[in-house]
Design an enzyme around this catalytic site. Structure first.
Site, PDB file in Angstrom:
ATOM      1  NE  ARG A   1      -3.468  -0.176  10.510  1.00  0.00           N
ATOM      2  CZ  ARG A   1      -2.381   0.327   9.921  1.00  0.00           C
ATOM      3  NH1 ARG A   1      -2.406   1.527   9.421  1.00  0.00           N
ATOM      4  NH2 ARG A   1      -1.297  -0.387   9.837  1.00  0.00           N
TER       5      ARG A   1
ATOM      6  NE  ARG B   1       7.414  -2.226   5.298  1.00  0.00           N
ATOM      7  CZ  ARG B   1       6.107  -2.061   5.494  1.00  0.00           C
ATOM      8  NH1 ARG B   1       5.363  -1.575   4.526  1.00  0.00           N
ATOM      9  NH2 ARG B   1       5.556  -2.412   6.627  1.00  0.00           N
TER      10      ARG B   1
ATOM     11  NE  ARG C   1       2.675  -3.781  11.030  1.00  0.00           N
ATOM     12  CZ  ARG C   1       3.531  -3.757  10.014  1.00  0.00           C
ATOM     13  NH1 ARG C   1       4.722  -4.305  10.141  1.00  0.00           N
ATOM     14  NH2 ARG C   1       3.213  -3.187   8.891  1.00  0.00           N
TER      15      ARG C   1
ATOM     16  CE  LYS D   1      -2.103  -0.596   3.958  1.00  0.00           C
ATOM     17  NZ  LYS D   1      -1.651  -1.891   4.468  1.00  0.00           N
TER      18      LYS D   1
ATOM     19  NE  ARG E   1       7.222   0.334   9.321  1.00  0.00           N
ATOM     20  CZ  ARG E   1       6.032   0.366   8.768  1.00  0.00           C
ATOM     21  NH1 ARG E   1       5.860   0.939   7.584  1.00  0.00           N
ATOM     22  NH2 ARG E   1       5.005  -0.169   9.367  1.00  0.00           N
TER      23      ARG E   1
HETATM   24  P1  AMP Z   1       1.594   1.420   9.138  1.00  0.00           P
HETATM   25  O1  AMP Z   1       2.847   2.092   8.741  1.00  0.00           O
HETATM   26  O2  AMP Z   1       0.393   1.933   8.399  1.00  0.00           O
HETATM   27  O3  AMP Z   1       1.681  -0.078   9.088  1.00  0.00           O
HETATM   28  O4  AMP Z   1       1.338   1.803  10.674  1.00  0.00           O
HETATM   29  C1  AMP Z   1       2.259   1.470  11.689  1.00  0.00           C
HETATM   30  C2  AMP Z   1       1.535   1.407  13.035  1.00  0.00           C
HETATM   31  O5  AMP Z   1       0.971   2.689  13.348  1.00  0.00           O
HETATM   32  C3  AMP Z   1       0.378   0.443  13.102  1.00  0.00           C
HETATM   33  O6  AMP Z   1       0.782  -0.885  13.375  1.00  0.00           O
HETATM   34  C4  AMP Z   1      -0.442   1.050  14.235  1.00  0.00           C
HETATM   35  O7  AMP Z   1       0.115   0.771  15.500  1.00  0.00           O
HETATM   36  C5  AMP Z   1      -0.284   2.536  13.987  1.00  0.00           C
HETATM   37  N1  AMP Z   1      -1.336   3.046  13.062  1.00  0.00           N
HETATM   38  C6  AMP Z   1      -1.154   3.546  11.814  1.00  0.00           C
HETATM   39  N2  AMP Z   1      -2.324   3.917  11.277  1.00  0.00           N
HETATM   40  C7  AMP Z   1      -3.279   3.647  12.199  1.00  0.00           C
HETATM   41  C8  AMP Z   1      -4.692   3.776  12.225  1.00  0.00           C
HETATM   42  N3  AMP Z   1      -5.379   4.272  11.185  1.00  0.00           N
HETATM   43  N4  AMP Z   1      -5.337   3.378  13.349  1.00  0.00           N
HETATM   44  C9  AMP Z   1      -4.679   2.891  14.414  1.00  0.00           C
HETATM   45  N5  AMP Z   1      -3.357   2.719  14.454  1.00  0.00           N
HETATM   46  C10 AMP Z   1      -2.644   3.091  13.350  1.00  0.00           C
END
Ligand code: AMP
Length: 230
Positions: A100, A140, A184, A25, A173
């Protein structure tokens, strides 16, 4: 302006990238945002930025992110609302990693309707076979300086460990470690997957095959949005 104004209006899009961790994404959303010249709004990036700067919000989000769970809805929504109220979002924006949860999706509906984006919201459900997902997540790496995303298997940098753009160090990361990846994925299944049906019922969902070069996928997305080639 004349008809140009009407055309610009027709092309005003709120685009949501929805999909399991590892479907690509982030890379695809960035590519589409670049092509449409609208902001790429990754809530994950916003949280990482807060964590990096050590803000109050960052301090709240950090332990949650490290566990692979989701940050509470109120925190996410406050941050998103503030961001899309800025002038650069007037012409549209690309959401990556948001919404989410059902509560976030319902709140977003209200926010978008208030900004007249209700009818021009497109949700792209990015689908990739399960075995590809883990490879994408474990491979990644992202640039410490600019956030550009690479994959040691599928999209390696020209020079190992260094960003092609600015030579920044490429890092894994924190939340791409295997036990966090598992958490996750579980959070996705439990809290985010229901959004597929939610947007399907609204007639806003488009399935997108997430396998292929990001540029080719971005072209497909532009076609879906009716913005291709013009
Ligand atoms: P991502 O880079 O989108 O995978 O986000 C990394 C982490 O940030 C996720 O595993 C969540 O802990 C937090 N996070 C990001 N976006 C959201 C969201 N829309 N709602 C809740 N937690 C989020």
């Amino acid at each position: 302006m004349g008809s140009g104004g009407a055309q610009a209006e027709a092309r005003r899009h709120a685009v949501i990238f929805l999909g399991a961790p590892g479907v690509g994404k982030g890379t695809q959303a960035k590519e589409v945002a670049r092509a449409l010249q609208v902001p790429h709004l990754s809530t994950g990036d916003m949280f990482r930025d807060h964590v990096g700067r050590g803000t109050g919000l960052g301090q709240k989000a950090k332990p949650v992110m490290q566990s692979g769970e989701l940050v509470p809805d109120e925190i996410v929504l406050g941050m998103v609302e503030e961001r899309i109220a800025r002038p650069d979002c007037e012409r549209g924006f690309i959401f990556d990693g948001f919404p989410r949860t059902l509560a976030q999706a319902e709140a977003l509906d209200r926010i978008l309707a208030a900004r007249s984006f209700g009818k021009s919201t497109v949700v792209l459900h990015v689908v990739v076979a399960e075995e590809q997902l883990l490879r994408r997540l474990t491979g990644r790496r992202s640039c410490k300086l600019c956030g550009e995303i690479y994959n040691v298997f599928d999209r390696p940098p020209k020079q190992e460990g260094r960003c092609d753009k600015d030579g920044g160090e490429l890092v894994l990361r924190d939340d791409d470690r295997e036990e966090v990846i598992r958490a996750r994925k579980a959070a996705y299944e439990r809290q985010t997957r229901p959004l597929v049906a939610y947007y399907q019922n609204k007639g806003a969902l488009v399935e997108l095959d997430g396998v292929g070069a990001p540029e080719a996928i971005a072209r497909k997305v532009l076609e879906i949005l009716g913005a291709g080639g013009a």
